[in-house]
Design an enzyme around this catalytic site. Structure first.
Site, short mmCIF file in Angstrom:
data_model
loop_
_atom_site.label_atom_id
_atom_site.label_comp_id
_atom_site.label_asym_id
_atom_site.label_seq_id
_atom_site.Cartn_x
_atom_site.Cartn_y
_atom_site.Cartn_z
CG ASP A 123 -2.16 0.94 0.94
OD1 ASP A 123 -2.59 1.07 -0.22
OD2 ASP A 123 -2.63 1.56 1.91
CG ASP A 161 -4.47 -2.17 -3.33
OD1 ASP A 161 -5.52 -2.36 -3.97
OD2 ASP A 161 -4.46 -1.72 -2.18
CG ASP A 312 -12.62 2.32 2.85
OD1 ASP A 312 -12.43 1.12 2.59
OD2 ASP A 312 -13.63 2.94 2.45
#
Length: 338
Positions: A123, A161, A312
């Site tokens: 991330d 991701d 989130d």
């Protein structure tokens, strides 16, 4: 509009969050074990092929609200509690949760769904930063993950991701080749389990808008050995938008199948400032319930990969990424047409 180099500003990283959906870190996962005793509750959605965690945060919240006399809210929240959502095993000890879930799923003749999310440099240092300390640590983690599945029936979404962050430049270039190698090895290792399906994450249509840019990185990351790829993890793009994108990517990958995260896309993405739209956006709704009956030969399943009601990140009054947020969960259910 998404970041292409490491030299962009922090504001650009915020925009990047819209694309990535800021996948919840497993370290923050609050799901309790399947073995925990719970009071009798309603059955899972009829005919679901996927396992429903009877002790999920949503299920526990339903019980609390029933005890408090909040019957209407409890009934609404059962739209989440009684439907299957993916398990995100922890980085420290993934085995207990995996074994408990697969054993419970086997007793019901269902499939347990997992997310493997521990890639190094995860991330890009944002809300779900972390991951294994290096390639060897990651290989060990994946090996333990796979051994815990054993010969149980399981579906694994691999590293949300990770590939898209290669394409958009958020992950530094010096890590690209190693990451692709780790992903390729992870697919091979997981596929050694005889009843495990693996879908390598490929972002979402609002992130890498030109799907062809993902093709070569996905190939280098071993997608040919996977059952397919995953789209829209932790994001809000509609089913139709995502399927259209997925079909194009599938064609470029020789007909690879894919799965779609429909957990929170019932109202589509939030409009307005994209730097603010990705994190706990208001007015969203639950999407299509998890199913293998997609009506599209290329779409193997609609899944709730992001667990509805888990934050989130610390925006709009939310807790840390991956933490349960009852008020947000209730809003998703209240807005749902599912």
């Amino acid at each position: 509009m998404f970041r292409q180099t490491r030299t962009r500003t922090l504001a650009a990283l915020a925009v990047l969050g819209l694309a990535a959906g800021c996948s919840s870190a497993p370290d923050a996962d609050t799901t309790t074990t399947a073995a925990r005793e719970t009071s009798p509750r309603t059955s899972p959605a009829a005919g679901s092929p996927f396992w429903v965690d009877p002790a999920s945060p949503a299920a526990q919240q339903v019980e609390r609200w029933e005890q408090q006399g909040r019957e209407r809210d409890a009934r609404l929240l059962k739209l989440i509690a009684d439907r299957p959502a993916a398990i995100w095993p922890s980085a420290e000890r993934p085995e207990p949760k995996i074994r408990e879930a697969t054993a419970a799923a086997a007793r019901e003749g269902r499939t347990a769904v997992f997310v493997a999310y521990d890639i190094p440099h995860r991330d890009c240092g944002q809300h779900s930063a972390g991951g294994a300390y290096g390639a060897d640590a990651y290989r060990d983690w994946i090996d333990r993950f796979a051994r815990a599945i054993g010969d149980s029936e399981a579906l694994v979404v691999l590293e949300p991701d990770a590939v898209a962050h290669i394409v958009d430049g958020c992950t530094p270039g010096e890590y690209h080749a190693e990451r692709e190698q780790m992903l390729s090895e992870a697919i091979v290792r997981l596929k050694r389990q005889p009843r495990t399906k693996v879908y390598l994450d490929a972002g979402n249509p609002a992130w890498i808008r030109e799907s062809w840019k993902l093709v070569e990185p996905l190939k280098r990351a071993g997608v040919a050995n996977a059952d397919g790829f995953a789209l829209n993890v932790s994001n809000f793009q509609t089913d139709e938008t995502t399927k259209e994108y997925g079909r194009r990517l599938s064609e470029d990958l020789g007909g690879k199948h894919f799965v779609v995260d429909t957990s929170r896309n019932g109202n589509g993405p939030l409009g307005g400032d994209p730097s603010q739209a990705w994190c706990n956006p208001p007015g969203r709704a639950l999407g299509t319930p998890p199913t293998k009956d997609t009506g599209d030969p290329r779409v193997d399943a609609y899944l709730w990969i992001k667990r509805p009601g888990e934050s989130d990140g610390q925006c709009r009054g939310g807790p840390s990424a991956g933490q349960w947020w009852a008020d947000y969960a209730l809003a998703l259910a209240r807005n749902s047409r599912a």
